[in-house]
Design an enzyme around this catalytic site. Structure first.
Site, short mmCIF file in Angstrom:
data_model
loop_
_atom_site.label_atom_id
_atom_site.label_comp_id
_atom_site.label_asym_id
_atom_site.label_seq_id
_atom_site.Cartn_x
_atom_site.Cartn_y
_atom_site.Cartn_z
N SER A 87 26.02 20.75 -28.87
CA SER A 87 24.69 20.35 -29.35
C SER A 87 23.64 21.45 -29.33
O SER A 87 22.53 21.24 -29.82
CB SER A 87 24.18 19.15 -28.54
OG SER A 87 24.86 17.98 -28.92
N LYS A 90 21.97 22.24 -32.55
CA LYS A 90 20.79 21.51 -33.03
C LYS A 90 19.53 22.39 -33.01
O LYS A 90 18.54 22.06 -33.68
CB LYS A 90 20.57 20.26 -32.18
CG LYS A 90 21.63 19.18 -32.36
CD LYS A 90 21.30 17.94 -31.53
CE LYS A 90 22.25 16.79 -31.79
NZ LYS A 90 23.47 16.86 -30.99
N SER A 142 19.28 14.59 -27.94
CA SER A 142 20.47 15.10 -28.63
C SER A 142 21.08 14.07 -29.57
O SER A 142 22.30 13.90 -29.61
CB SER A 142 21.52 15.58 -27.61
OG SER A 142 22.37 16.54 -28.17
N LYS A 247 17.48 23.44 -25.07
CA LYS A 247 18.51 22.47 -25.44
C LYS A 247 19.81 22.73 -24.70
O LYS A 247 20.21 23.86 -24.49
CB LYS A 247 18.78 22.58 -26.96
CG LYS A 247 19.70 21.50 -27.52
CD LYS A 247 18.97 20.19 -27.66
CE LYS A 247 19.89 19.05 -28.05
NZ LYS A 247 20.79 18.64 -26.94
#
Length: 381
Positions: A87, A90, A142, A247
């Site tokens: 993720s 992202k 997420s 993140k």
């Protein structure tokens, strides 16, 4: 910083002053280009100025510690090693789509978006979601479903992936290949610790991005005029002094990955890690502490480069009466300090001339050489 950086690195290398742990990657006889950010970042082991305080231990297969203000890479391990990003991809999705989409636009997700596997914010097929809400969900919890819905708002998956890969190339994140907008594992998808730090730095220059990655708790719309509360997955927000965001990610094949940025005393440090088998939060905290203690006191081992400059339009200049105008190439903008040294292997301006309709035109372009050779992804655990 350009020549100063090269001189410092050269002096350290000649003196054996840089600690290089692990073998250098093999290079072919014809490969005369340096990796993006500097030749030392092509090493697979740890690279760091030995004059620095000892690096904290980490189980991550790759990491980068960088000064976000100057772009200096203070320490790294296998910076350009290609791994599944999970993720953390992202970050690229957000950096790509924030400038393209109207935050106030209301969209209705498709059934495909609502049924995406993995982490999700829980979308339903109602026209109740603003792009702003979906970007929050993307970076805070997420949301794989939010990523697909945003891609649909941008014209579809194919267009969004093309935009993401074009943005990666513009940023010179050349280890990064996006095959999904949410980071779910897919053959051919990859990134590197260097690229994640580079993309995160670009995101932090955007106020909306900083808001999305730094929001701890927010409301998310639900059908019937209701809403529910979502909390940021970044465990360091509110717990590590000065933490900004960014993140984390995890899949069974990619293992753990994370990009974090914190600001203290007017200075920002970025830490990126990839392929970590266990809990990495304490290790990231220690790497951030090391970065703050070391910035300004150690020789950099590389740099986070600037994006590829946009070509400026040609400017017509006068000629003989009745003759077609002659186009003169605009002078390229100077590179930011420390971002384009000879060590980085950046391209050169190329001039070409030709006759078009009896008039002489001069054009220029930028030739960029490939700065890295891809390495295969590690086998799945």
């Amino acid at each position: 910083m350009g020549m100063k950086f090269v001189s410092a690195v050269s002096a350290l290398a000649l003196a054996g002053g840089l600690t290089l742990v692990g073998p250098a990657p093999a290079r072919s006889a014809s490969d005369d280009t340096a990796p993006v950010g500097g030749a030392l970042l092509g090493r697979r082991g740890v690279v760091v100025d030995p004059a620095a305080k000892a690096l904290p231990k980490t189980e991550a297969s790759a990491f980068v510690v960088a000064d976000a203000d100057t772009g200096e890479v203070l320490a790294a391990k296998d910076a350009h090693g290609r791994f599944l990003p999970a993720s953390t991809l992202k970050i690229l999705t957000a950096v790509t789509l924030i400038p393209k989409l109207d935050k106030a636009k209301i969209i209705k997700p498709s059934a495909e978006a609502c049924n995406v596997e993995g982490s999700a914010v829980g979308l339903t097929q109602h026209r109740i979601y603003r792009v702003h809400d979906l970007l929050r969900a993307l970076m805070m919890v997420s949301g794989n479903d939010a990523a697909v819905a945003l891609a649909e708002a941008n014209g579809g998956l194919a267009r969004t992936l093309a935009d993401m890969n074009a943005e990666a190339r513009r940023l010179q994140a050349l280890d990064t290949v996006a095959k999904t907008p949410n980071g779910l594992d897919k053959p051919g998808q990859s990134s590197s610790a260097y690229d994640l730090a580079l993309i995160a730095r670009a995101g932090l220059a955007n106020a909306d991005f900083r808001e999305y990655v730094g929001t701890k708790v927010a409301n998310f719309p639900a059908p019937g005029g209701k809403h529910y509360e979502m909390a940021n997955h970044n465990r360091l927000l509110g717990r590590y002094p000065g933490m900004i965001g960014v993140k984390n990610g995890w899949t069974t094949k990619a293992l753990g990955s994370f990009v974090g940025a914190a600001k203290r005393g007017g200075h920002t440090i970025i830490v990126s890690i990839m392929r970590h088998e266990g809990s990495f939060w304490e290790e990231v905290k220690q790497l951030l502490d090391w970065g703050f203690a070391s910035r300004g006191h150690v020789a950099a081992v590389g740099s986070l480069v600037q994006p590829v400059p946009e070509a400026r339009p040609t400017k017509p200049v006068g000629g003989p009466p009745g003759a077609p105008p002659v186009a003169r190439a605009a002078t390229p903008a100077p590179a930011a300090s420390g971002q384009n040294s000879p060590l980085l292997g950046t391209g050169a301006l190329v001039a070409a001339a030709g006759l078009l309709g009896g008039g002489l035109w001069i054009a220029y372009g930028v030739r960029r050489r490939s700065r890295r050779r891809g390495r295969p992804l590690p086998p799945s655990p």
